[in-house]
Structures are given as structure tokens and as C-alpha cells.
Motif scaffolding. Sequence first.
Motif, PDB file in Angstrom:
ATOM      1  N   ASN A 148       0.707  -1.118   0.098  1.00  0.00           N
ATOM      2  CA  ASN A 148       0.043   0.045   0.163  1.00  0.00           C
ATOM      3  C   ASN A 148       0.882   1.207   0.029  1.00  0.00           C
ATOM      4  N   GLY A 149       2.376   1.065  -0.072  1.00  0.00           N
ATOM      5  CA  GLY A 149       3.049   2.288  -0.196  1.00  0.00           C
ATOM      6  C   GLY A 149       3.349   2.766   1.208  1.00  0.00           C
ATOM      7  N   GLU A 150       3.062   1.987   2.382  1.00  0.00           N
ATOM      8  CA  GLU A 150       3.294   2.398   3.664  1.00  0.00           C
ATOM      9  C   GLU A 150       4.418   1.731   4.078  1.00  0.00           C
ATOM     10  N   LEU A 151       5.128   2.447   5.201  1.00  0.00           N
ATOM     11  CA  LEU A 151       6.356   1.852   5.742  1.00  0.00           C
ATOM     12  C   LEU A 151       6.155   0.675   6.302  1.00  0.00           C
ATOM     13  N   ALA A 152       6.728  -0.560   6.115  1.00  0.00           N
ATOM     14  CA  ALA A 152       6.595  -1.653   6.584  1.00  0.00           C
ATOM     15  C   ALA A 152       6.187  -1.858   8.123  1.00  0.00           C
ATOM     16  N   ILE A 153       7.210  -0.908   8.828  1.00  0.00           N
ATOM     17  CA  ILE A 153       7.526  -0.951  10.288  1.00  0.00           C
ATOM     18  C   ILE A 153       6.548   0.042  10.876  1.00  0.00           C
ATOM     19  N   LYS A 154       5.648   0.715  10.139  1.00  0.00           N
ATOM     20  CA  LYS A 154       4.604   1.802  10.886  1.00  0.00           C
ATOM     21  C   LYS A 154       3.820   0.825  11.514  1.00  0.00           C
ATOM     22  N   GLY A 155       3.882   1.440  13.022  1.00  0.00           N
ATOM     23  CA  GLY A 155       2.866   0.822  13.805  1.00  0.00           C
ATOM     24  C   GLY A 155       3.309  -0.712  14.272  1.00  0.00           C
ATOM     25  N   LYS A 156       4.436  -0.860  13.768  1.00  0.00           N
ATOM     26  CA  LYS A 156       4.988  -2.335  14.327  1.00  0.00           C
ATOM     27  C   LYS A 156       5.737  -2.108  15.700  1.00  0.00           C
ATOM     28  N   GLU A 157       5.703  -3.154  16.461  1.00  0.00           N
ATOM     29  CA  GLU A 157       6.739  -3.168  17.707  1.00  0.00           C
ATOM     30  C   GLU A 157       8.181  -3.628  17.316  1.00  0.00           C
ATOM     31  N   VAL A 158       9.234  -2.979  17.119  1.00  0.00           N
ATOM     32  CA  VAL A 158      10.485  -3.393  16.758  1.00  0.00           C
ATOM     33  C   VAL A 158      11.501  -2.743  17.940  1.00  0.00           C
ATOM     34  N   THR A 159      12.626  -3.460  17.559  1.00  0.00           N
ATOM     35  CA  THR A 159      13.673  -2.838  18.543  1.00  0.00           C
ATOM     36  C   THR A 159      14.977  -2.799  17.698  1.00  0.00           C
ATOM     37  N   GLY A 160      16.059  -2.411  18.255  1.00  0.00           N
ATOM     38  CA  GLY A 160      17.301  -2.066  17.508  1.00  0.00           C
ATOM     39  C   GLY A 160      18.138  -1.392  18.462  1.00  0.00           C
ATOM     40  N   TYR A 161      19.525  -1.362  17.865  1.00  0.00           N
ATOM     41  CA  TYR A 161      20.491  -0.679  18.864  1.00  0.00           C
ATOM     42  C   TYR A 161      20.113   0.665  19.319  1.00  0.00           C
ATOM     43  N   SER A 162      20.307   0.688  20.829  1.00  0.00           N
ATOM     44  CA  SER A 162      19.715   1.811  21.247  1.00  0.00           C
ATOM     45  C   SER A 162      20.873   3.100  21.471  1.00  0.00           C
ATOM     46  N   ASN A 163      20.229   4.154  21.796  1.00  0.00           N
ATOM     47  CA  ASN A 163      21.222   5.322  22.183  1.00  0.00           C
ATOM     48  C   ASN A 163      22.058   4.912  23.344  1.00  0.00           C
ATOM     49  N   THR A 164      21.639   4.292  24.241  1.00  0.00           N
ATOM     50  CA  THR A 164      22.300   3.972  25.465  1.00  0.00           C
ATOM     51  C   THR A 164      23.351   2.946  25.008  1.00  0.00           C
ATOM     52  N   LYS A 185      10.790   7.841  14.402  1.00  0.00           N
ATOM     53  CA  LYS A 185      10.236   8.949  13.358  1.00  0.00           C
ATOM     54  C   LYS A 185       9.592   8.104  12.310  1.00  0.00           C
ATOM     55  N   ALA A 186      10.080   6.692  11.983  1.00  0.00           N
ATOM     56  CA  ALA A 186       9.224   5.956  10.950  1.00  0.00           C
ATOM     57  C   ALA A 186       8.026   5.612  11.419  1.00  0.00           C
ATOM     58  N   GLY A 187       7.688   5.747  12.478  1.00  0.00           N
ATOM     59  CA  GLY A 187       6.173   5.230  12.839  1.00  0.00           C
ATOM     60  C   GLY A 187       6.274   3.867  13.718  1.00  0.00           C
ATOM     61  N   ALA A 188       7.698   3.433  13.973  1.00  0.00           N
ATOM     62  CA  ALA A 188       7.514   2.065  14.637  1.00  0.00           C
ATOM     63  C   ALA A 188       7.258   2.302  16.317  1.00  0.00           C
ATOM     64  N   LYS A 189       6.926   1.316  16.917  1.00  0.00           N
ATOM     65  CA  LYS A 189       6.779   1.468  18.361  1.00  0.00           C
ATOM     66  C   LYS A 189       7.791   0.787  18.895  1.00  0.00           C
ATOM     67  N   TYR A 190       9.101   1.465  19.048  1.00  0.00           N
ATOM     68  CA  TYR A 190      10.350   1.199  19.553  1.00  0.00           C
ATOM     69  C   TYR A 190      10.327   0.954  21.115  1.00  0.00           C
TER      70      TYR A 190
END
Length: 232
Positions: A148-164, A185-190
Motif C-alpha cells: 500500500n506504499g506504507e512503511l512496513a514498520i509503521k505501527g509495528k513493535e520493533v527494537t534495535g541498537y539503542s542510544n544508550t 520517526k518511521a512510526g515504529a513502536k520502539y
Amino acid sequence: MDKKILVVVTNIDKYESTKEPTGLWLGELVHFYNRIQKDGIKMDIASIQGGNVPIDPLSVSENILDEVTRKYYEDEDFMKKLNSSLKLGELNPEDYRVIYFTGGHGTMWDFPNSSEIQEMSKTIYENGGILSAVCHGVGALLKIKDKNGELAIKGKEVTGYSNTEEELANAMNKIPFQLEEELKKAGAKYTKALNPFVSYTRVDGTVITGQNPQSTEEVAEKVLDVLKMIEK
């Protein structure tokens, strides 16, 4: 399973800002690879440019090198395969049920804006396959879009390397962006673990992410779990 898993690695060997060496964090490849191969699933290793894959020297230093990583690092046949990585744009997405993005700081420069990554991932995802990534490799998911042209991770619960974790690694002044902030910013639930550098993974449908190197084997386990569900 008749389809394979596509493992994607970086070609970038230096921090653009400081010219210090970086590359693939080897453990984030081999701990995933080691677990998946126990289930007999075929894997291909690819990079955007193909060919040589630089390894972050810190990831193979004596204080970091664990038994599994050492085994693969000292395996001439495996290292030859790694340094003859397939060229991503020459592969057929229909051959794969899973795409897995390894980490290492090098990925911050070649993963997020790659049209090859975006096109390959979109097709695999649209076909009901799995998008998976660990640590900085999660940056590959920032611009992948769905049908649908939406970012695949928008609204998805994700994680990744943290600022800390960036701060603790003394990398904050070397990186082109903060992954934690860009995912938000991409709309993911980090979300992230309460403590840095412990295994932490998120599964949201067919999107599977791990926070740091310590999460790699758990990401592989989650990929296998979801594969069993979607292959029924």
C-alpha cells in the motif's frame, strides 16, 4: 521448506566520519547462521556490491570472540563463502521466505537507502515472508514499504541498537544517525531492554527484530518459530 533464507551483510569498511575501521559484526552473522543450519534450512549470503565483506575488527578481538564466532572465523571454507557474497540485485526474491539483516556499524551507510534492499524486502514481505534484522541491521527496515506504499514498520513493535548502547560504545559522535530515533520517526513502536547489551527481541507479525549482538541467536529462534506458523 523449499525456499531459502537470504542473509544480507555490509560492504562498508570504515566510519565515513572518522575513517576508523568498521564492517560486519561477525557474531551477528554466525550465531544466526549456526542456529538456522541446525534445522537444515538453506541460506545465501549477499551484499549490495557482492564480493568481499569487511569484518569489524572489534567483533573478532580476543575479549569479544566466543566459541561459535571463533569456529566460523577460523573456517576457511565459510570465510571464502563470506568473501564471495552474492550480489543482492542479481537475486530473485521469489527464492526466499526470509530476509535477515546482520549488523555492524557499516550497515548504517549502505543499508537504509538501498533500492536493492527495499525491492527485495518488499517482494518477500508481500509474499507473506519474514523481515528480520538485528542491531544496526534494523536500519535496513527504515524505508521498506508494503504493497500500500506504507512503511512496513509503521505501527509495528520493533527494537534495535539503542542510544544508550551507542553511548557506551563511544560511537555517538561517529554515526550518521541514531537508529532508535529514526525507528520512532518511521512510526515504529520502539522498545528496548531495561539493561543494555542483554538479549531482547520483538516479534510483530512477520517482522522480527533484535536489539544488539547478544540478541542474534534469539532472533534466529523467533524466525524459526514464525516460519513454522506460516508454513503450516
